[in-house]
Design an enzyme around this catalytic site. Structure first.
Site, PDB file in Angstrom:
ATOM      1  N   CYS A 193       1.500  -3.890 -10.705  1.00  0.00           N
ATOM      2  CA  CYS A 193       0.649  -2.890 -10.085  1.00  0.00           C
ATOM      3  C   CYS A 193      -0.813  -3.284 -10.246  1.00  0.00           C
ATOM      4  O   CYS A 193      -1.171  -4.098 -11.098  1.00  0.00           O
ATOM      5  CB  CYS A 193       0.887  -1.522 -10.707  1.00  0.00           C
ATOM      6  SG  CYS A 193       2.483  -0.804 -10.247  1.00  0.00           S
TER       7      CYS A 193
ATOM      8  N   HIS B 120       3.866  -5.513 -15.974  1.00  0.00           N
ATOM      9  CA  HIS B 120       3.049  -4.368 -15.632  1.00  0.00           C
ATOM     10  C   HIS B 120       1.643  -4.871 -15.339  1.00  0.00           C
ATOM     11  O   HIS B 120       1.287  -6.000 -15.690  1.00  0.00           O
ATOM     12  CB  HIS B 120       2.992  -3.371 -16.794  1.00  0.00           C
ATOM     13  CG  HIS B 120       4.287  -2.653 -17.050  1.00  0.00           C
ATOM     14  ND1 HIS B 120       4.870  -1.826 -16.119  1.00  0.00           N
ATOM     15  CD2 HIS B 120       5.097  -2.629 -18.144  1.00  0.00           C
ATOM     16  CE1 HIS B 120       5.996  -1.329 -16.615  1.00  0.00           C
ATOM     17  NE2 HIS B 120       6.155  -1.795 -17.842  1.00  0.00           N
TER      18      HIS B 120
END
Length: 386
Positions: free
Chosen positions: A260, A212
């Site tokens: 991201c 992430h």
């Protein structure tokens, strides 16, 4: 169509076209206004070898469309009838409509020919890659799959890890692999990697991190909504840069980050579920922008080198946006990286490979990878199989 006909003879044209013919054809297409003076000069100046100049010529004309491609075919017929016949080209007249040829992806890495490797070793604009240094390649692969807070687990990331390890191995890299690291452990693993004795012998390194993320950071496995666990991406360039890692001076450092980079437009963490095949690697936290700033350059060596050079990075999305991961087949970026590298690493340099990855996302407007912090001074080829 004429552009497809040129594509079909591309490899043979690159092999057989003389430098004199290429220059004549450049004059011809300039006269036809297929290219302007700047484009012609760019083809000549940015492609020193005959083969690269031939590739750039034929690709430039193909990208101009069918009429431009027909005119080039006609010029080849006039300038070199023997080559025209050898290539099996048609008269350059409009051909019946053809069914577009779908790109066929290779399931395994296609090997480079010995001739191609020898040719590139003579090119001063290509990073050197002796067989001994190719055999000493080493890569770092970090994949975060399972998190302390289980709702953050990254389904499909196991596939990414498997596919990237296989690809890196086929490209000649010994893979140093880590799974499920905290932010500090990611930092420590890169520092340890930068001290490997093998770096003195390699021609390049690759670092792949998948987790992430948000703007400028990768998220560690202990990250929660109330407690941050982050790794600043900028640390990669510090730890592997000229000052901290002199063993990699003048050697390409290829960085791929699947994470991201934020979600300012209301993006939130999408929890894996049976109802959603696509997931994203966004962590929607208040902005925490981490930069390495203001460091004074201290260098008492006889030779000065910029502290950050010979890097090229591929980030999975543009700033402030999310990147997507299929919960079974893995991240979209990693899927395309594997397909493109398998098929084209045998003849394309790293910047062209990354461009092809970006191009693959034309049909998927929700995400666009980006090249970042590119300081390569030459072209880098993997030469798989050499």
């Amino acid at each position: 169509m004429a552009e497809q006909e040129l594509f079909n003879v591309r490899s043979k044209f690159v092999e057989k076209a003389s430098k004199e013919l290429i220059n004549q054809l450049l004059d011809d297409i300039l006269g036809d206004r297929i290219v302007n003076v700047g484009e012609k000069d760019s083809i000549i100046e940015e492609n020193q070898s005959k083969a690269d100049r031939a590739r750039c010529l034929i690709d430039t004309v193909r990208n101009k469309g069918n009429d431009a491609s027909r005119k080039l075919i006609a010029h080849i017929q006039i300038r070199d009838p023997a080559l025209y016949s050898t290539l099996g080209l048609s008269s350059g007249q409009p051909a019946p409509p053809e069914t577009p040829v779908e790109q066929k992806w290779s399931e395994t890495v296609i090997k480079t020919t010995e001739e191609f490797w020898i040719e590139k070793q003579k090119d001063k604009d290509v990073y050197p890659a002796a067989k001994s240094s190719i055999r000493n390649r080493v890569a770092l692969l970090i994949t975060n799959i399972k998190f302390t807070d289980k709702k953050w687990n990254r389904s499909g990331a196991e596939t990414d890890e498997k596919n990237m390890e296989k690809l890196l191995t086929c490209l000649g890299y010994e893979v140093v692999k880590h799974t499920n690291l905290t932010g500090k452990a990611i930092d420590d693993s890169i520092i340890k990697f930068s001290k490997l004795p093998k770096l003195k012998e390699t021609d390049s390194v690759a670092v792949v991190i998948m987790s992430h993320g948000k703007q400028d950071v990768v998220i560690g496995v202990n990250h929660t909504e109330t407690s941050s666990d982050e790794f600043p991406i900028n640390n990669i360039y510090t730890h592997l840069g000229s000052k901290e890692c002199p063993a990699l001076l003048d050697k390409p450092k290829i960085i791929i980050i699947q994470a991201c980079r934020g979600g300012e437009e209301g993006s939130v963490l999408v929890i894996d579920s049976a109802n959603s095949a696509l997931d994203c690697d966004d962590v929607n936290q208040p902005g925490s922008f981490l930069f390495a700033g203001g460091e004074n350059i201290e260098d008492d060596a006889l030779r000065l080198a910029h502290k950050e050079k010979d890097f090229i990075s591929l980030l999975s999305c543009t700033p402030d946006t999310v990147s997507y991961r299929h919960t079974c087949s893995g991240s979209l970026v990693i899927q395309f990286v594997v397909k493109v590298f398998n098929t084209f690493a045998c003849e394309n340099d790293i910047e062209e490979l990354f461009r092809k990855v970006l191009q693959s996302f034309e049909a998927f407007p929700l995400q666009m990878p980006t090249k970042d912090r590119c300081t390569l001074l030459k072209r880098f080829y993997f030469f798989p199989g050499i």
